[in-house]
Design a protein around this motif. Sequence first.
Motif, PDB file in Angstrom:
ATOM      1  N   ASN A   1       0.833  -1.195   0.000  1.00  0.00           N
ATOM      2  CA  ASN A   1       0.000   0.000   0.000  1.00  0.00           C
ATOM      3  C   ASN A   1       0.867   1.243   0.000  1.00  0.00           C
ATOM      4  O   ASN A   1       0.605   2.195  -0.737  1.00  0.00           O
ATOM      5  N   ALA A   2       1.879   1.200   0.825  1.00  0.00           N
ATOM      6  CA  ALA A   2       2.792   2.334   0.876  1.00  0.00           C
ATOM      7  C   ALA A   2       3.451   2.511  -0.486  1.00  0.00           C
ATOM      8  O   ALA A   2       3.551   3.618  -1.012  1.00  0.00           O
TER       9      ALA A   2
ATOM     10  N   SER B   1       2.337   1.566  -3.400  1.00  0.00           N
ATOM     11  CA  SER B   1       1.361   2.058  -4.380  1.00  0.00           C
ATOM     12  C   SER B   1       1.127   3.544  -4.204  1.00  0.00           C
ATOM     13  O   SER B   1       1.021   4.291  -5.174  1.00  0.00           O
ATOM     14  N   LEU B   2       1.032   3.922  -2.957  1.00  0.00           N
ATOM     15  CA  LEU B   2       0.774   5.335  -2.672  1.00  0.00           C
ATOM     16  C   LEU B   2       1.901   6.197  -3.221  1.00  0.00           C
ATOM     17  O   LEU B   2       1.663   7.208  -3.872  1.00  0.00           O
TER      18      LEU B   2
ATOM     19  N   GLN C   1       2.310   5.533  -7.265  1.00  0.00           N
ATOM     20  CA  GLN C   1       1.115   5.703  -8.087  1.00  0.00           C
ATOM     21  C   GLN C   1       0.876   4.528  -9.021  1.00  0.00           C
ATOM     22  O   GLN C   1       0.432   4.695 -10.148  1.00  0.00           O
TER      23      GLN C   1
END
Lengths: 342, 342
Positions: free
Chosen positions: B51-52, B54-55, B58
């Motif tokens: 998640n990190a 992806s954040l 992007q």
Amino acid sequence: MAVTIKDVAKLAAVAPSTVSRVIADNSRISEATKQKVKKAMKELGYHPNLNARSLASQSTQTMGLVMPSSGDVVFQNPFFPTVLQGINECAHEKKYALHMTTGKSDDEILAAVVNMVQGKRVDGVILLNSRVDDKVIEYLMEREFPFVVIGKPAEHADEITHVDNDNVRVMRDATEHLIQLGHHQIAFIGGSRDLMVTIDRLSGYQQALKNAGIPLKDEYIIHEEFLREGGQEAVSELMALEDRPTALVVVDDFMALGVLGTLDELGIKVPEEISIISCNNVLLAELAKPSLTSMDINIFDLGYQASKSLIELIENCGEPTKRIIISHQLVERMSCSELDEK
Amino acid sequence: MAVTIKDVAKLAAVAPSTVSRVIADNSRISEATKQKVKKAMKELGYHPNLNARSLASQSTQTMGLVMPSSGDVVFQNPFFPTVLQGINECAHEKKYALHMTTGKSDDEILAAVVNMVQGKRVDGVILLNSRVDDKVIEYLMEREFPFVVIGKPAEHADEITHVDNDNVRVMRDATEHLIQLGHHQIAFIGGSRDLMVTIDRLSGYQQALKNAGIPLKDEYIIHEEFLREGGQEAVSELMALEDRPTALVVVDDFMALGVLGTLDELGIKVPEEISIISCNNVLLAELAKPSLTSMDINIFDLGYQASKSLIELIENCGEPTKRIIISHQLVERMSCSELDEK
DNA sequence: TTGTAAGCGTTATCAG
DNA sequence: CTGATAACGCTTACAA
């Protein structure tokens, strides 16, 4: 770059944290600002970034599905779409999303599971197949990660939340139906010996015979490696026996369809010469020819309950491990007939 | 709290960014520190938080799958597991994960798609069914979000990357096979009229007849609302015609199985009295009785190519929209026979 | 080749 | 009831 919580905050002339509270539907917030913020969100077409949310909140609202190895023929079984439907329905109600995993080999699958678990992509996992010596289960237990299995786990069954049918009874009921129809010579056709379903159903079959005082015969028990080639021969041999069975219990509709085919080639009529009852009652059972009498195991519910249990497990940490049994019932169709010879 | 990149950095006595570079396999990094870092990662059992990642980056390395409405009977079609297998195989090779979506209604599905797209849970989407007037397609096009559809989109087909069979030819080939066997009275059994497959295959059927100089008859064209009840009657009526067809082309194996059942009830023998050829060649075709001659449409490849195209679309932004055609071939089995009357 | 530091878009903890 | 501000864990310029 998409519109963020800050943009909304700016437009609504409030702090980002306030916007966040509105989204979370926090109690302590005035109706006035709530409306103001909502209006701003609508105006900007705001949608929260779920990755950011997951990162901050340590939760994904997503569950992982572990399918059987895609190479496996089992994968083709119409069981899966239905169970998926059940899983999805409950997940949807509780606003959970679904992350999926298959793979060609067990190692590949394990790697994918590790990736989604450690990568924090999911809050819990549903296993759609449990095998003997399952590395995935081992891994999840070790990490104490929330998971539930559909079917009975081969090991540690009482430490693992799982939803299953009472497969012993499923098959006992099926076999008893045949016995009631007057059959004594009943053969069992099952799949791979290290599938728990097979084991349980075999034992149900044996129980029913025992209860009725019918002697068990080894030659009456067949384990085809699930449909295809092998099955053909096994069934042929079975039918070549001098005390040929008058009825067959089959662990799976899909498999029963194969048996039906073989029987047809052998020129043996169903149900006139031999009765067949199978289990699962997938759509196929209705379409087969003759349509199959089958034990409905409520596949949808299996999925639904699994989903429900997983969410409980995720949300209330102290949740005790459970064993949920889904009911089953006989669906009579055209593949069984009364035995009235003598 | 799990072990992070910082913990690794500390243990390896380097900066977090260095660790990140090692993970990304950045070129400008000395072999010495690379090893040092890798050792530290192993020691701590480090796994990146996706998640990190992806954040920050992007990008999610995840593709979304949109299944047909789960209520739909189509959902039960063994087509899906196979196409999934193909999708998964390519996804896996390219290290993409799968995020799934179904729903009871179209609105529910659209909402789920919006959620995963705007929520940035996926980099692209594969649609496993295209319907007329598809809100999901509309939405994705509007946002210019990468997606590919399996099958032919009902609208904007040339602006949408899709992978499909040449369904006109599939059915033309099927029909011609029957014609070569001497059949002239060939009926068509298709599904819902607003499925592109049905439309294309119907037109292939018509072309074949036209080419052979066989007149088309309206009474020979049936659209069952996919298996079940309705189909039974339709087939019965067809067989009650005075110039009863000697052969049937059916758009789908699953459907053909239903037809086979009805025919059996009517006491009509396949292939002696009537020949049947169907399409898709799922496992079922082999298991049916008689086994079905079917057009293999390489379902696995359909999935594989869709997956591949989507990834291309995601990774090279300028990718032109493509139309990929998967080949097909006749698989002869037992459901067709030569017509030798006169 | 490596370190520093500024985001990425949220949530959560304090104050106020 | 609301606003700052610090995480969450990673990537990625920009320096060094």
